[in-house]
Write a protein that holds these residues in place. Structure first.
Motif, PDB file in Angstrom:
ATOM      1  N   GLU A 116       0.805  -1.227   0.000  1.00  0.00           N
ATOM      2  CA  GLU A 116       0.000   0.000   0.000  1.00  0.00           C
ATOM      3  C   GLU A 116       0.839   1.279   0.000  1.00  0.00           C
ATOM      4  N   SER A 117       2.153   1.161  -0.088  1.00  0.00           N
ATOM      5  CA  SER A 117       3.016   2.335  -0.027  1.00  0.00           C
ATOM      6  C   SER A 117       2.786   3.269  -1.209  1.00  0.00           C
ATOM      7  N   ALA A 118       3.007   4.564  -0.992  1.00  0.00           N
ATOM      8  CA  ALA A 118       2.980   5.535  -2.083  1.00  0.00           C
ATOM      9  C   ALA A 118       4.248   5.469  -2.924  1.00  0.00           C
ATOM     10  N   SER A 119       5.281   4.791  -2.427  1.00  0.00           N
ATOM     11  CA  SER A 119       6.535   4.659  -3.159  1.00  0.00           C
ATOM     12  C   SER A 119       6.451   3.521  -4.162  1.00  0.00           C
ATOM     13  N   ASN A 120       6.783   3.805  -5.419  1.00  0.00           N
ATOM     14  CA  ASN A 120       6.826   2.751  -6.434  1.00  0.00           C
ATOM     15  C   ASN A 120       7.818   1.665  -6.053  1.00  0.00           C
ATOM     16  N   SER A 121       8.954   2.072  -5.495  1.00  0.00           N
ATOM     17  CA  SER A 121       9.983   1.116  -5.108  1.00  0.00           C
ATOM     18  C   SER A 121       9.507   0.191  -3.991  1.00  0.00           C
ATOM     19  N   CYS A 122       8.834   0.751  -2.988  1.00  0.00           N
ATOM     20  CA  CYS A 122       8.343  -0.075  -1.876  1.00  0.00           C
ATOM     21  C   CYS A 122       7.318  -1.086  -2.357  1.00  0.00           C
ATOM     22  N   ARG A 123       6.434  -0.661  -3.276  1.00  0.00           N
ATOM     23  CA  ARG A 123       5.446  -1.587  -3.826  1.00  0.00           C
ATOM     24  C   ARG A 123       6.115  -2.652  -4.682  1.00  0.00           C
ATOM     25  N   ASP A 124       7.052  -2.237  -5.537  1.00  0.00           N
ATOM     26  CA  ASP A 124       7.756  -3.200  -6.385  1.00  0.00           C
ATOM     27  C   ASP A 124       8.519  -4.223  -5.541  1.00  0.00           C
ATOM     28  N   THR A 125       9.114  -3.753  -4.448  1.00  0.00           N
ATOM     29  CA  THR A 125       9.869  -4.660  -3.585  1.00  0.00           C
ATOM     30  C   THR A 125       8.952  -5.682  -2.933  1.00  0.00           C
ATOM     31  N   TYR A 248      12.956   7.621 -10.650  1.00  0.00           N
ATOM     32  CA  TYR A 248      12.363   6.522  -9.890  1.00  0.00           C
ATOM     33  C   TYR A 248      12.793   6.583  -8.425  1.00  0.00           C
ATOM     34  N   ALA A 249      14.092   6.814  -8.203  1.00  0.00           N
ATOM     35  CA  ALA A 249      14.610   6.916  -6.833  1.00  0.00           C
ATOM     36  C   ALA A 249      14.117   8.192  -6.158  1.00  0.00           C
ATOM     37  N   THR A 250      14.005   9.274  -6.926  1.00  0.00           N
ATOM     38  CA  THR A 250      13.491  10.522  -6.365  1.00  0.00           C
ATOM     39  C   THR A 250      12.046  10.345  -5.904  1.00  0.00           C
ATOM     40  N   GLN A 251      11.231   9.673  -6.723  1.00  0.00           N
ATOM     41  CA  GLN A 251       9.844   9.418  -6.334  1.00  0.00           C
ATOM     42  C   GLN A 251       9.781   8.570  -5.069  1.00  0.00           C
ATOM     43  N   HIS A 252      10.661   7.599  -4.970  1.00  0.00           N
ATOM     44  CA  HIS A 252      10.733   6.748  -3.780  1.00  0.00           C
ATOM     45  C   HIS A 252      11.033   7.576  -2.535  1.00  0.00           C
ATOM     46  N   ILE A 253      12.031   8.421  -2.625  1.00  0.00           N
ATOM     47  CA  ILE A 253      12.420   9.245  -1.473  1.00  0.00           C
ATOM     48  C   ILE A 253      11.288  10.197  -1.094  1.00  0.00           C
ATOM     49  N   HIS A 254      10.680  10.822  -2.089  1.00  0.00           N
ATOM     50  CA  HIS A 254       9.593  11.772  -1.830  1.00  0.00           C
ATOM     51  C   HIS A 254       8.422  11.075  -1.125  1.00  0.00           C
ATOM     52  N   ALA A 255       8.060   9.888  -1.614  1.00  0.00           N
ATOM     53  CA  ALA A 255       6.931   9.165  -1.031  1.00  0.00           C
ATOM     54  C   ALA A 255       7.280   8.547   0.318  1.00  0.00           C
ATOM     55  N   LEU A 256       8.542   8.160   0.475  1.00  0.00           N
ATOM     56  CA  LEU A 256       8.936   7.454   1.696  1.00  0.00           C
ATOM     57  C   LEU A 256       9.026   8.370   2.908  1.00  0.00           C
ATOM     58  N   MET A 257       9.379   9.643   2.698  1.00  0.00           N
ATOM     59  CA  MET A 257       9.601  10.510   3.848  1.00  0.00           C
ATOM     60  C   MET A 257       8.380  10.602   4.778  1.00  0.00           C
ATOM     61  N   PRO A 258       7.155  10.830   4.275  1.00  0.00           N
ATOM     62  CA  PRO A 258       6.003  10.829   5.185  1.00  0.00           C
ATOM     63  C   PRO A 258       5.794   9.470   5.856  1.00  0.00           C
ATOM     64  N   GLU A 259       6.078   8.390   5.136  1.00  0.00           N
ATOM     65  CA  GLU A 259       5.921   7.060   5.715  1.00  0.00           C
ATOM     66  C   GLU A 259       6.991   6.790   6.775  1.00  0.00           C
ATOM     67  N   TYR A 260       8.183   7.310   6.543  1.00  0.00           N
ATOM     68  CA  TYR A 260       9.251   7.239   7.549  1.00  0.00           C
ATOM     69  C   TYR A 260       8.785   7.936   8.823  1.00  0.00           C
ATOM     70  N   GLN A 261       8.205   9.105   8.669  1.00  0.00           N
ATOM     71  CA  GLN A 261       7.709   9.849   9.829  1.00  0.00           C
ATOM     72  C   GLN A 261       6.638   9.065  10.581  1.00  0.00           C
ATOM     73  N   GLN A 262       5.919   8.197   9.868  1.00  0.00           N
ATOM     74  CA  GLN A 262       4.854   7.401  10.478  1.00  0.00           C
ATOM     75  C   GLN A 262       5.360   6.074  11.050  1.00  0.00           C
ATOM     76  N   GLY A 263       6.672   5.827  10.970  1.00  0.00           N
ATOM     77  CA  GLY A 263       7.242   4.635  11.590  1.00  0.00           C
ATOM     78  C   GLY A 263       7.480   3.454  10.677  1.00  0.00           C
ATOM     79  N   PHE A 264       7.392   3.659   9.341  1.00  0.00           N
ATOM     80  CA  PHE A 264       7.540   2.533   8.420  1.00  0.00           C
ATOM     81  C   PHE A 264       8.957   1.950   8.419  1.00  0.00           C
ATOM     82  N   LEU A 265       9.949   2.709   8.873  1.00  0.00           N
ATOM     83  CA  LEU A 265      11.324   2.212   8.929  1.00  0.00           C
ATOM     84  C   LEU A 265      11.736   1.857  10.354  1.00  0.00           C
TER      85      LEU A 265
END
Length: 298
Positions: A116-125, A248-265
């Motif tokens: 369900e991640s907004a990051s293309n990379s997280c979903r692909d992984t 692709y990596a830029t989109q990942h970083i942009h999408a991941l930052m809010p998820e990082y703040q929410q504890g995804f890492l």
């Protein structure tokens, strides 16, 4: 198998990359016969050959180079960069493993792999994990959190040299972990994977820290003050894009930052120490050993 037994042959992909090169060195130290898969023969791959690895040229997106690389190996490390093509590469790797038989695949996933991640990379992984599971091959997934080497990336390093840890992480926390420690764990699992087949293993550093706490650790290691500054995800992504990072990596970083703040890492464990007997590197220790780079002396 004892560390002096060289009857086991392992394939390590991404062998000139961060985790791959560390895994090659630690696997050779354990007495494993190492086949190192690289994109091209250059100084980095020749250095692996000098250490005793068998270097093979291949492309994970070309199954006809993957199959001969994985043939006659007992275990294989599969890693793919944060760029398009991961699912294609995972399908190729699984198919090649099925065709050749007898392989255990060790897959470097990521802590934030999420359908369900907004990051293309997280979903692909996440999908790559499922592909390997569906394939029926023996597989172990590794889910590391943020890498210590992040501090050396071109969108982080210049600001650290100026005394700023500038990242849109809010108060999110993670147990940041080094590639060297991951390589040590990968080598241990390549040598003795059996009891871990079918599992997902988080890989973490020694302590879960916020970026503010990481700045304090960097300060301790470098002997000068590093201050945490928290831009917005939009500001941080614009900075990353301006540096020239792949979209692709830029989109990942942009999408991941809010998820990082929410504890995804988030999350902490001692899996690396359990696998290797060695405590993973701390932020302060990493800063101290890379001070010449982080201080702009190299």
């Amino acid at each position: 198998m004892s560390s002096s037994d060289t009857s086991k042959t392992v394939l390590i992909t991404g062998a000139t990359g961060m985790t791959g090169s560390a895994a090659v060195r630690h696997a050779l130290a354990r007495g494993l016969a190492v086949r190192a898969m690289v994109h091209t023969v250059d100084d980095r791959s020749r250095a692996l050959a000098d250490l005793g690895a068998e270097v093979v040229v291949g492309d994970l997106l070309d199954i006809n180079t993957v199959r001969p690389a994985i043939e006659d190996t007992d275990a294989a490390y599969f890693v793919y960069p944060i760029q398009p093509g991961l699912i294609h590469a995972a399908v190729n790797f699984a198919q090649a493993a099925k065709e050749t038989g007898g392989n255990v695949i060790l897959h470097l996933s990521q802590r934030s792999a999420n359908r369900e991640s907004a990051s293309n990379s997280c979903r692909d992984t996440y999908i790559a994990e499922q592909v390997l599971n569906w394939s029926g091959v023996d597989v172990i997934h590794l889910r590391p959190t943020m890498f210590l080497e992040w501090f050396l990336y071109p969108y982080m390093l210049p600001n650290i040299r100026k005394g700023k840890l500038w990242i849109a992480a809010g108060e999110g926390a993670c147990s940041i972990v080094g590639a060297e420690d991951q390589g040590r764990a990968i080598a241990a699992l390549l040598e003795q994977p059996d009891e871990h087949i079918g599992t997902t293993i988080p890989l973490s550093g020694p302590a879960e820290l916020t970026q503010r706490e990481m700045a304090a650790e960097l300060s301790k290691g470098l002997g000068r003050e590093i201050v945490y500054e928290n831009p917005t995800p939009d500001e941080f992504a614009a900075h990353v894009q301006a540096i020239g990072v792949h979209p692709y990596a830029t989109q990942h970083i942009h999408a991941l930052m809010p998820e990082y703040q929410q504890g995804f890492l988030g999350g902490a464990d001692n899996n690396i120490e359990k696998l290797t007997g060695v405590r993973p590197t701390s932020v302060a220790e990493f800063a101290r050993s890379h001070a010449h780079i982080l201080n702009g002396e190299a």
